[in-house]
Design a protein around this motif. Structure first.
Motif, PDB file in Angstrom:
ATOM      1  N   TYR B 215       7.155  -3.488   0.933  1.00 26.52           N
ATOM      2  CA  TYR B 215       6.669  -4.965   0.887  1.00 26.52           C
ATOM      3  C   TYR B 215       6.531  -5.311  -0.800  1.00 26.52           C
ATOM      4  CZ  TYR B 215       2.241  -2.410  -1.691  1.00 26.52           C
ATOM      5  OH  TYR B 215       1.458  -1.409  -2.875  1.00 26.52           O
ATOM      6  N   TRP B 216       6.318  -6.278  -1.026  1.00 25.28           N
ATOM      7  CA  TRP B 216       6.997  -6.878  -2.052  1.00 25.28           C
ATOM      8  C   TRP B 216       5.866  -7.423  -3.112  1.00 25.28           C
ATOM      9  CZ3 TRP B 216      11.279 -11.050  -1.146  1.00 25.28           C
ATOM     10  CH2 TRP B 216      10.746 -11.260   0.004  1.00 25.28           C
ATOM     11  N   GLY B 217       6.554  -7.841  -3.995  1.00 25.32           N
ATOM     12  CA  GLY B 217       5.977  -8.215  -5.267  1.00 25.32           C
ATOM     13  C   GLY B 217       6.667  -8.779  -5.556  1.00 25.32           C
ATOM     14  N   LEU B 218       6.227 -10.033  -6.503  1.00 22.90           N
ATOM     15  CA  LEU B 218       6.953 -10.410  -7.427  1.00 22.90           C
ATOM     16  C   LEU B 218       6.608  -9.784  -9.096  1.00 22.90           C
ATOM     17  CD1 LEU B 218       8.182 -12.619  -8.966  1.00 22.90           C
ATOM     18  CD2 LEU B 218       6.297 -14.520  -9.107  1.00 22.90           C
ATOM     19  N   VAL B 219       7.378  -9.608  -9.591  1.00 20.93           N
ATOM     20  CA  VAL B 219       7.682  -9.263 -11.178  1.00 20.93           C
ATOM     21  C   VAL B 219       9.336  -9.702 -12.085  1.00 20.93           C
ATOM     22  CG1 VAL B 219       7.140  -6.827 -13.298  1.00 20.93           C
ATOM     23  CG2 VAL B 219       6.847  -7.221 -10.851  1.00 20.93           C
ATOM     24  N   PRO B 220       8.906 -10.798 -12.894  1.00 16.33           N
ATOM     25  CA  PRO B 220       9.734 -11.544 -13.852  1.00 16.33           C
ATOM     26  C   PRO B 220      10.409 -10.172 -14.157  1.00 16.33           C
ATOM     27  CG  PRO B 220       7.375 -13.174 -13.470  1.00 16.33           C
ATOM     28  CD  PRO B 220       7.458 -11.149 -12.891  1.00 16.33           C
ATOM     29  N   THR B 221       9.558  -9.466 -14.384  1.00 16.75           N
ATOM     30  CA  THR B 221      10.414  -9.156 -16.258  1.00 16.75           C
ATOM     31  C   THR B 221      12.114  -8.026 -15.391  1.00 16.75           C
ATOM     32  OG1 THR B 221       8.362  -7.606 -16.331  1.00 16.75           O
ATOM     33  CG2 THR B 221       9.242  -9.130 -17.923  1.00 16.75           C
ATOM     34  N   TYR B 222      11.655  -7.712 -13.891  1.00 18.05           N
ATOM     35  CA  TYR B 222      12.822  -6.853 -13.181  1.00 18.05           C
ATOM     36  C   TYR B 222      13.552  -7.203 -12.942  1.00 18.05           C
ATOM     37  CZ  TYR B 222       9.080  -2.840 -13.164  1.00 18.05           C
ATOM     38  OH  TYR B 222       7.258  -2.586 -14.259  1.00 18.05           O
ATOM     39  N   PRO B 223      15.259  -6.725 -12.681  1.00 16.62           N
ATOM     40  CA  PRO B 223      16.157  -7.133 -12.677  1.00 16.62           C
ATOM     41  C   PRO B 223      16.055  -7.630 -11.166  1.00 16.62           C
ATOM     42  CG  PRO B 223      16.555  -4.828 -12.873  1.00 16.62           C
ATOM     43  CD  PRO B 223      15.241  -5.577 -12.417  1.00 16.62           C
ATOM     44  N   GLY B 224      15.602  -8.832 -10.321  1.00 17.63           N
ATOM     45  CA  GLY B 224      16.133 -10.051  -9.429  1.00 17.63           C
ATOM     46  C   GLY B 224      14.590  -9.908  -8.744  1.00 17.63           C
ATOM     47  N   GLY B 225      13.777  -9.715  -9.776  1.00 22.39           N
ATOM     48  CA  GLY B 225      12.211 -10.672  -9.754  1.00 22.39           C
ATOM     49  C   GLY B 225      11.215 -10.265  -8.899  1.00 22.39           C
ATOM     50  N   ILE B 226      11.767  -9.609  -8.011  1.00 23.05           N
ATOM     51  CA  ILE B 226      10.709  -8.370  -7.329  1.00 23.05           C
ATOM     52  C   ILE B 226      10.923  -7.540  -7.565  1.00 23.05           C
ATOM     53  CG2 ILE B 226      10.923 -10.607  -5.536  1.00 23.05           C
ATOM     54  CD1 ILE B 226      11.866  -8.776  -4.032  1.00 23.05           C
ATOM     55  N   TRP B 227       9.885  -6.834  -7.190  1.00 26.46           N
ATOM     56  CA  TRP B 227       9.926  -5.140  -6.764  1.00 26.46           C
ATOM     57  C   TRP B 227       9.507  -5.104  -5.715  1.00 26.46           C
ATOM     58  CZ3 TRP B 227      12.337  -3.397 -10.066  1.00 26.46           C
ATOM     59  CH2 TRP B 227      12.771  -2.077 -10.303  1.00 26.46           C
ATOM     60  N   THR B 228       9.533  -3.710  -4.923  1.00 29.41           N
ATOM     61  CA  THR B 228       9.352  -3.262  -3.844  1.00 29.41           C
ATOM     62  C   THR B 228       8.896  -2.041  -3.762  1.00 29.41           C
ATOM     63  OG1 THR B 228      11.791  -2.482  -2.961  1.00 29.41           O
ATOM     64  CG2 THR B 228      11.300  -4.496  -2.322  1.00 29.41           C
ATOM     65  N   TYR B 229       7.719  -2.043  -3.287  1.00 29.75           N
ATOM     66  CA  TYR B 229       6.812  -0.697  -2.352  1.00 29.75           C
ATOM     67  C   TYR B 229       6.815  -0.173  -1.093  1.00 29.75           C
ATOM     68  CZ  TYR B 229       5.039  -3.716  -6.488  1.00 29.75           C
ATOM     69  OH  TYR B 229       4.468  -4.907  -7.663  1.00 29.75           O
ATOM     70  N   MET B 230       6.763   1.163  -1.573  1.00 33.05           N
ATOM     71  CA  MET B 230       6.635   1.541  -0.419  1.00 33.05           C
ATOM     72  C   MET B 230       5.521   2.556  -0.210  1.00 33.05           C
ATOM     73  SD  MET B 230       9.795   3.815   1.571  1.00 33.05           S
ATOM     74  CE  MET B 230      11.273   2.823   1.530  1.00 33.05           C
ATOM     75  N   ILE B 231       4.840   2.590   1.463  1.00 31.98           N
ATOM     76  CA  ILE B 231       3.645   2.719   1.556  1.00 31.98           C
ATOM     77  C   ILE B 231       3.092   3.362   3.221  1.00 31.98           C
ATOM     78  CG2 ILE B 231       2.989   1.014   2.805  1.00 31.98           C
ATOM     79  CD1 ILE B 231      -0.107   0.835   0.958  1.00 31.98           C
ATOM     80  N   ALA B 232       3.178   4.747   3.042  1.00 33.60           N
ATOM     81  CA  ALA B 232       3.012   5.831   3.895  1.00 33.60           C
ATOM     82  C   ALA B 232       1.341   5.884   4.036  1.00 33.60           C
ATOM     83  CB  ALA B 232       3.501   6.836   3.623  1.00 33.60           C
ATOM     84  N   SER B 233       1.031   5.763   5.193  1.00 34.99           N
ATOM     85  CA  SER B 233      -0.323   6.008   5.546  1.00 34.99           C
ATOM     86  C   SER B 233      -0.740   6.907   7.034  1.00 34.99           C
ATOM     87  CB  SER B 233      -1.132   4.722   6.381  1.00 34.99           C
ATOM     88  OG  SER B 233      -2.180   5.036   6.695  1.00 34.99           O
ATOM     89  N   LYS B 234      -1.272   8.341   7.144  1.00 31.53           N
ATOM     90  CA  LYS B 234      -2.169   8.296   8.229  1.00 31.53           C
ATOM     91  C   LYS B 234      -2.577   7.963   8.818  1.00 31.53           C
ATOM     92  CE  LYS B 234      -1.588  13.374   5.489  1.00 31.53           C
ATOM     93  NZ  LYS B 234      -1.843  14.961   5.151  1.00 31.53           N
ATOM     94  N   GLY B 235      -3.740   6.935   8.357  1.00 34.74           N
ATOM     95  CA  GLY B 235      -4.739   6.698   9.678  1.00 34.74           C
ATOM     96  C   GLY B 235      -4.308   4.924   9.569  1.00 34.74           C
ATOM     97  N   LYS B 236      -4.704   4.400   8.504  1.00 33.50           N
ATOM     98  CA  LYS B 236      -5.524   2.698   8.795  1.00 33.50           C
ATOM     99  C   LYS B 236      -3.630   2.324   8.535  1.00 33.50           C
ATOM    100  CE  LYS B 236      -8.470  -0.048   6.745  1.00 33.50           C
ATOM    101  NZ  LYS B 236      -8.496  -0.363   5.955  1.00 33.50           N
ATOM    102  N   ASP B 237      -3.631   0.771   9.516  1.00 33.35           N
ATOM    103  CA  ASP B 237      -2.190  -0.276   8.827  1.00 33.35           C
ATOM    104  C   ASP B 237      -2.177  -0.778   7.916  1.00 33.35           C
ATOM    105  OD1 ASP B 237       0.342  -1.376   8.810  1.00 33.35           O
ATOM    106  OD2 ASP B 237      -0.253  -2.578  10.541  1.00 33.35           O
ATOM    107  N   PRO B 238      -1.681  -0.313   6.659  1.00 37.37           N
ATOM    108  CA  PRO B 238      -1.245  -1.035   5.663  1.00 37.37           C
ATOM    109  C   PRO B 238      -1.638  -2.901   5.505  1.00 37.37           C
ATOM    110  CG  PRO B 238      -0.020   0.540   5.437  1.00 37.37           C
ATOM    111  CD  PRO B 238      -0.009   0.514   6.807  1.00 37.37           C
ATOM    112  N   ALA B 239      -0.249  -3.279   6.351  1.00 37.91           N
ATOM    113  CA  ALA B 239      -0.378  -4.544   6.733  1.00 37.91           C
ATOM    114  C   ALA B 239      -1.654  -5.219   6.962  1.00 37.91           C
ATOM    115  CB  ALA B 239       0.948  -4.920   7.221  1.00 37.91           C
TER     116      ALA B 239
END
Lengths: 275, 275
Positions: B215-239
């Motif tokens: 998933y992704w979110g805004l972080v204006p100070t980082y290059p390109g302005g967005i940052w991505t996150y990777m989430i791994a779950s043994k159970g529920k769907d993070p989305a």
């Protein structure tokens, strides 16, 4: 020796791109025009030293500028593009089954340079496209044509810039008057954290529309990495008008359309009420 | 005379911030640490010349790193943070009704400098927080503790950098083994357009988890302005785990959570399949 181009657009903030070469540098009647070839983003068009569009990420901007608006009108047939001389906005509009697209740009040099150096941006030979080199303010004042969607794809409203009159209350009223019953206006606005006062002025200028919404999308080359768009509708709700398109896209999907209207609270605070 | 700090992180690309003054500059055992006061983003923490966090936009990064993961676990009680020496990640975790937060950072200097110059980032006096100055790889290898959520908030996996061992297949297996039945791992990864090969490696290293999402979110100070996150779950769907929080936020909302998992096709192509 490395050659760097620096964009000084947001105060106290600078974006640098390493450049292979300058492909074009000149002045039109209205502005400085430059095309450079960059390592990271391919060819880049600059107007008055501000990045307008790049080969690598223009699709993100143009898809998000056009498809939500075209889907918000129930049957868009006649489209007006104000600015858009690089051709990208009209290329995306022409993917829809529209009948007529008028592109009104004040600066013929932008069109010529874009066609020469960034030919893949435009779909210039489509018979439905009519290109007029004119001041859009005068054009609309003298015209009685009615459009289903009007797209504002101009440079930003810098106080001394060529696009400033396009952001007046009078011009927005004129746009409103030239829209059909379910008509839709979409404009690029600026990133939301750097210049909130311009966003606010734009928002207030649209208060004749029953529905005005802000949405956002990624454009890595622009400062802050996202770009915001303001959409005003006489009919359908733009946030609910997501739909699968009949042609391939690289950025737009119905899920992205819907997601683009979810604004974080720090942005919502200013824009949650009707203007 | 203007003082500019330039970040050279992405090849052929440079971010410049105008600086009022340097508040701290020194070297720890592991890295160069710097705190500057910038006009646009307030105080900025840099490690090895790379922007880590800024006063003005750190909330966007930390809220999006923490809340989706904490909501994906049905009842998160014990949380491990790997890195996170600036305090922002643990501050957000501690807003949830958790019982125990362990913060394991290899570099005590980052913690000390952050507490001194960016005190508002942390919630250092909360009794549920335990800070350990240790190598997280060794820590997990020797520990038999089980966590509900593990947060990786380290620097990026630069080949010679202090964080490189945190991105090995072996470390991810060790993380998996230290997670409870419905356990969740979340990591910051990099912006998706600059270094797809690192994203791919990270993605493949998580193939022991039944569910991995980006998933992704805004972080204006980082290059390109967005940052991505990777989430791994043994159970529920993070989305699907979006929910209204019981405390105020400036970036996170359930709508933003849901929207953050809508990826444009150019990103989806690489990551739509299970790793």
């Amino acid at each position: 020796m490395a050659l760097w181009y620096y964009e000084d657009y947001i105060p106290h903030y600078r974006l640098g791109l390493e450049i292979k070469e300058t492909l074009f540098l000149g002045n039109s009647l209205y502005q400085k025009i430059q095309v450079v070839d960059s390592y990271l983003y391919g060819k880049v068009l600059l107007l008055d030293d501000i990045v307008q569009t790049t080969e690598k990420d223009e699709f993100m901007y143009h898809e998000m500028l056009i498809h939500p608006a075209l889907l918000t009108h129930p049957q868009p047939k006649k489209i007006l593009i104000v600015g858009g001389g690089d051709g990208g906005a009209s290329r995306e509009v022409l993917k829809h089954p529209v009948k007529k697209v008028k592109l009104v740009d004040i600066d013929s040099a932008v069109i010529e340079i874009s066609r020469k150096f960034l030919p893949e941006l435009g779909n210039w030979n489509d018979q439905r496209l009519e290109v007029l080199v004119e001041d859009a303010v005068k054009y609309l004042a003298l015209s009685e044509e009615i459009f289903d969607v009007i797209v504002m794809d101009s440079t930003d409203p810098l106080p001394s810039g060529v696009a400033e009159p396009l952001f007046s209350k009078e011009f927005f009223q004129s746009v409103y008057d030239h829209l059909s019953e379910d008509g839709v206006l979409v404009s690029q606005i600026e990133p939301p954290f750097f210049q909130p006062e311009r966003e606010q002025r734009h928002w207030e200028s649209l208060n004749m529309f029953p529905l005005v919404k802000v949405y956002w999308g990624l454009v890595p080359t622009y400062p802050g990495g996202i770009w915001t768009y303001m959409i005003a509708s006489k009919g359908k709700d733009p946030a609910a008008s997501f739909k699968k398109l009949s042609f391939p896209t690289r950025y737009y999907t119905p899920e992205i359309h819907r997601a683009a209207f979810a604004l974080p609270p720090f942005m919502q605070e200013r824009l949650s009420k009707k203007p």
